[in-house]
Design a protein around this motif. Structure first.
Motif, short mmCIF file in Angstrom:
data_model
loop_
_atom_site.label_atom_id
_atom_site.label_comp_id
_atom_site.label_asym_id
_atom_site.label_seq_id
_atom_site.Cartn_x
_atom_site.Cartn_y
_atom_site.Cartn_z
N LEU A 183 0.82 -1.21 0.00
CA LEU A 183 0.00 0.00 0.00
C LEU A 183 0.85 1.27 0.00
CD1 LEU A 183 -2.91 -1.02 2.41
CD2 LEU A 183 -3.01 -0.68 -0.07
N SER A 184 2.17 1.14 0.15
CA SER A 184 3.05 2.29 -0.03
C SER A 184 2.87 2.90 -1.41
CB SER A 184 4.51 1.89 0.15
OG SER A 184 4.75 1.35 1.42
N SER A 185 2.41 2.09 -2.38
CA SER A 185 2.18 2.61 -3.73
C SER A 185 1.14 3.72 -3.73
CB SER A 185 1.75 1.48 -4.66
OG SER A 185 0.50 0.93 -4.25
N HIS A 186 0.28 3.76 -2.74
CA HIS A 186 -0.74 4.82 -2.68
C HIS A 186 -0.13 6.19 -2.39
CE1 HIS A 186 -4.46 2.02 -1.96
NE2 HIS A 186 -3.85 1.81 -3.12
N SER A 187 1.14 6.22 -2.01
CA SER A 187 1.78 7.51 -1.77
C SER A 187 1.97 8.30 -3.06
CB SER A 187 3.14 7.31 -1.07
OG SER A 187 4.05 6.63 -1.92
N ILE A 188 1.93 7.61 -4.20
CA ILE A 188 2.10 8.31 -5.49
C ILE A 188 0.91 8.04 -6.42
CG2 ILE A 188 4.62 8.40 -5.41
CD1 ILE A 188 4.57 5.93 -7.30
N ALA A 189 -0.24 7.73 -5.84
CA ALA A 189 -1.36 7.27 -6.66
C ALA A 189 -2.58 8.15 -6.50
CB ALA A 189 -1.70 5.83 -6.28
N GLY A 190 -3.56 7.89 -7.37
CA GLY A 190 -4.80 8.63 -7.32
C GLY A 190 -5.95 7.78 -7.79
N ALA A 191 -7.16 8.31 -7.67
CA ALA A 191 -8.38 7.58 -8.00
C ALA A 191 -9.20 8.34 -9.03
CB ALA A 191 -9.20 7.33 -6.74
N ASP A 192 -9.80 7.58 -9.93
CA ASP A 192 -10.75 8.16 -10.88
C ASP A 192 -12.16 7.63 -10.70
OD1 ASP A 192 -8.91 9.71 -12.15
OD2 ASP A 192 -8.51 8.30 -13.75
N THR A 205 -0.95 13.75 -0.06
CA THR A 205 -0.75 15.19 -0.25
C THR A 205 0.36 15.51 -1.22
OG1 THR A 205 0.66 15.19 1.72
CG2 THR A 205 -1.65 15.78 2.03
N THR A 206 1.25 14.56 -1.50
CA THR A 206 2.33 14.77 -2.47
C THR A 206 2.36 13.60 -3.44
OG1 THR A 206 3.88 13.80 -0.88
CG2 THR A 206 3.76 16.20 -0.97
N PRO A 207 1.43 13.55 -4.41
CA PRO A 207 1.28 12.35 -5.24
C PRO A 207 2.38 12.12 -6.26
CG PRO A 207 -0.19 14.09 -5.97
CD PRO A 207 0.42 14.56 -4.68
N SER A 208 3.41 12.96 -6.30
CA SER A 208 4.54 12.70 -7.20
C SER A 208 5.80 12.35 -6.42
CB SER A 208 4.81 13.92 -8.08
OG SER A 208 5.18 15.03 -7.29
N VAL A 209 5.65 12.14 -5.11
CA VAL A 209 6.79 11.82 -4.25
C VAL A 209 6.45 10.59 -3.42
CG1 VAL A 209 8.28 12.62 -2.38
CG2 VAL A 209 7.49 14.23 -4.12
N TYR A 210 7.34 9.61 -3.45
CA TYR A 210 7.13 8.38 -2.68
C TYR A 210 7.56 8.66 -1.24
CZ TYR A 210 7.45 3.35 -1.64
OH TYR A 210 7.28 2.08 -1.12
N ASP A 211 6.60 9.18 -0.46
CA ASP A 211 6.93 9.57 0.91
C ASP A 211 5.95 8.94 1.89
OD1 ASP A 211 4.60 11.01 0.62
OD2 ASP A 211 5.56 12.98 0.64
N ALA A 343 -4.18 19.59 -5.58
CA ALA A 343 -4.69 19.59 -6.95
C ALA A 343 -4.80 18.17 -7.48
CB ALA A 343 -3.76 20.41 -7.86
N PRO A 344 -5.72 17.92 -8.41
CA PRO A 344 -5.81 16.60 -9.05
C PRO A 344 -4.53 16.27 -9.81
CG PRO A 344 -7.77 17.91 -9.52
CD PRO A 344 -6.77 18.84 -8.89
N ILE A 345 -4.29 14.99 -9.99
CA ILE A 345 -3.15 14.53 -10.77
C ILE A 345 -3.45 14.76 -12.25
CG2 ILE A 345 -1.76 12.52 -11.43
CD1 ILE A 345 -2.55 11.31 -8.68
#
Length: 356
Positions: A183-192, A205-211, A343-345
């Motif tokens: 589920l760490s993958s959700h740190s850079i993910a989004g939903a449609d 909060t930072t969907p382009s950073v694996y944090d 902002a949305p991805i």
């Protein structure tokens, strides 16, 4: 019948790669795949940890989990690409049609040198190359073409209970702590498709950073919906513009997984170190690792991240709904500034994309 105990022993015997690619001479199969990797890095991902990367990473999971000792399936065999006309009708794969539309042309371009199973795993491993803080995921090549579509109802849904999710993963040899790692993958993910009125809504909060923010954010008291209320599998979130999955919240508070979740919330290196082996294990489902070739040199090292765990602006320790019964949640600094509105991805094309 596929031997999951043998798989576990083999995964544990394979060292997880964290260093930069080595200098050994590449095996022939890896040399053939070098142009494929270069094309994906330059022309699909374009040096960004964006929507195409999120979709490719999601594809790894939805393809690999399609195996069961009860109903069969080929696991990490690329059936979701080859038999997409069947598997994209599965409710749990909602939104993947746009992911396939995004990555599919690259597979068709290179299908003379790579099978769909290897393609899904290669694209997924490469997807993290531009995500700061992400681990370097190992890639093994040599999968045979898939023989049939995956059976339906094998992919966990965000509205499933934690018992159901843990049982589904246990069928293919995964422990509860490995579910949290994935589920760490959700740190850079989004939903449609959870709330289709707001495509590209990030989980983090930072969907382009694996944090570690996803692990902090899910523990904060939910107060709002980013779009419409009443969507199946969605709960109120604490940060405007982010979407909280019901399954994430329940796993974060289940006694079997809560303490691992809390550990990841404040320990970026630990989170990254556990994700890589869990994804490698996924990539071996339905495969005999002894018949595959290690081509991990094709995967670049993602940028480093000096992560300082923080609460979002306006959030404090008093807003945490902790559930680990053996350790208190630490008091973290709060980011300065006004409350966030994430902002949305940006989508890879004009259509709605992934739920990765």
């Amino acid at each position: 019948m596929f031997n999951f105990n043998k798989l576990l022993a083999l995964v544990l015997a394979v060292p997880f790669v964290v260093a930069a690619p080595g200098k050994r001479a590449l095996p022939a199969i890896c040399q053939r795949l070098e142009p494929v990797a270069a094309d994906l890095l330059e022309n699909l991902f374009g040096g960004e940890c964006g929507d195409s990367a999120h979709g490719a990473l999601r594809l790894i999971f939805h393809d690999a989990i399609g195996i069961s000792p009860i109903v069969g399936g080929g696991g990490a065999d690329g059936s979701i690409v080859t038999f997409n006309a069947t598997e994209l009708t599965f409710e749990a794969n909602d939104g993947l049609d746009d992911v396939i539309a995004d990555v599919g042309p690259f597979f068709l371009k290179h299908q003379d040198v790579i099978t769909s199973g290897d393609f899904v795993q290669l694209a997924g491993a490469l997807s993290l190359a531009a995500c700061p803080g992400a681990p370097r995921v190992q890639f093994f090549a040599g999968r045979e073409p898939p023989k049939a579509p995956s059976p339906n109802f094998l992919v966990p849904e965000p509205f499933n209970t934690t018992d159901q999710i843990i049982e589904r993963f246990a069928q293919v040899g995964f422990e509860p702590h490995e579910i949290v790692a994935l589920l760490s993958s959700h740190s850079i993910a989004g939903a449609d498709t959870v709330d289709p009125t707001i495509p590209g809504t990030p989980f983090d909060t930072t969907p382009s950073v694996y944090d570690t923010n996803i692990f902090i954010d899910v523990l904060l008291k939910g107060t709002l919906f980013p779009g419409t209320a009443g969507n199946q599998g969605e709960l109120m979130t604490a940060v405007n513009g982010t979407l909280r999955l019901q399954s994430d919240f329940e796993i974060a508070h289940d006694p079997r997984t809560a303490c691992t979740w809390q550990e990841f919330a404040t320990n970026q290196p630990l989170m990254a170190s556990k994700f890589g082996p869990a994804v490698l294990k996924l990539s071996f489902l339905g495969q005999d690792p002894e018949r595959l070739t290690d081509c991990s040199e094709l995967i670049p090292q993602p940028p480093a991240l000096k992560d300082v765990p923080e609460f979002p602006p306006g959030q404090f320790l008093s807003d945490i709904q902790a559930s680990c019964d053996v350790a208190r949640f630490p008091d973290l600094p709060t980011q300065p500034g006004p409350p966030l509105d994430v902002a949305p991805i940006p989508q890879a094309d004009s259509d709605d994309e992934d739920d990765s």
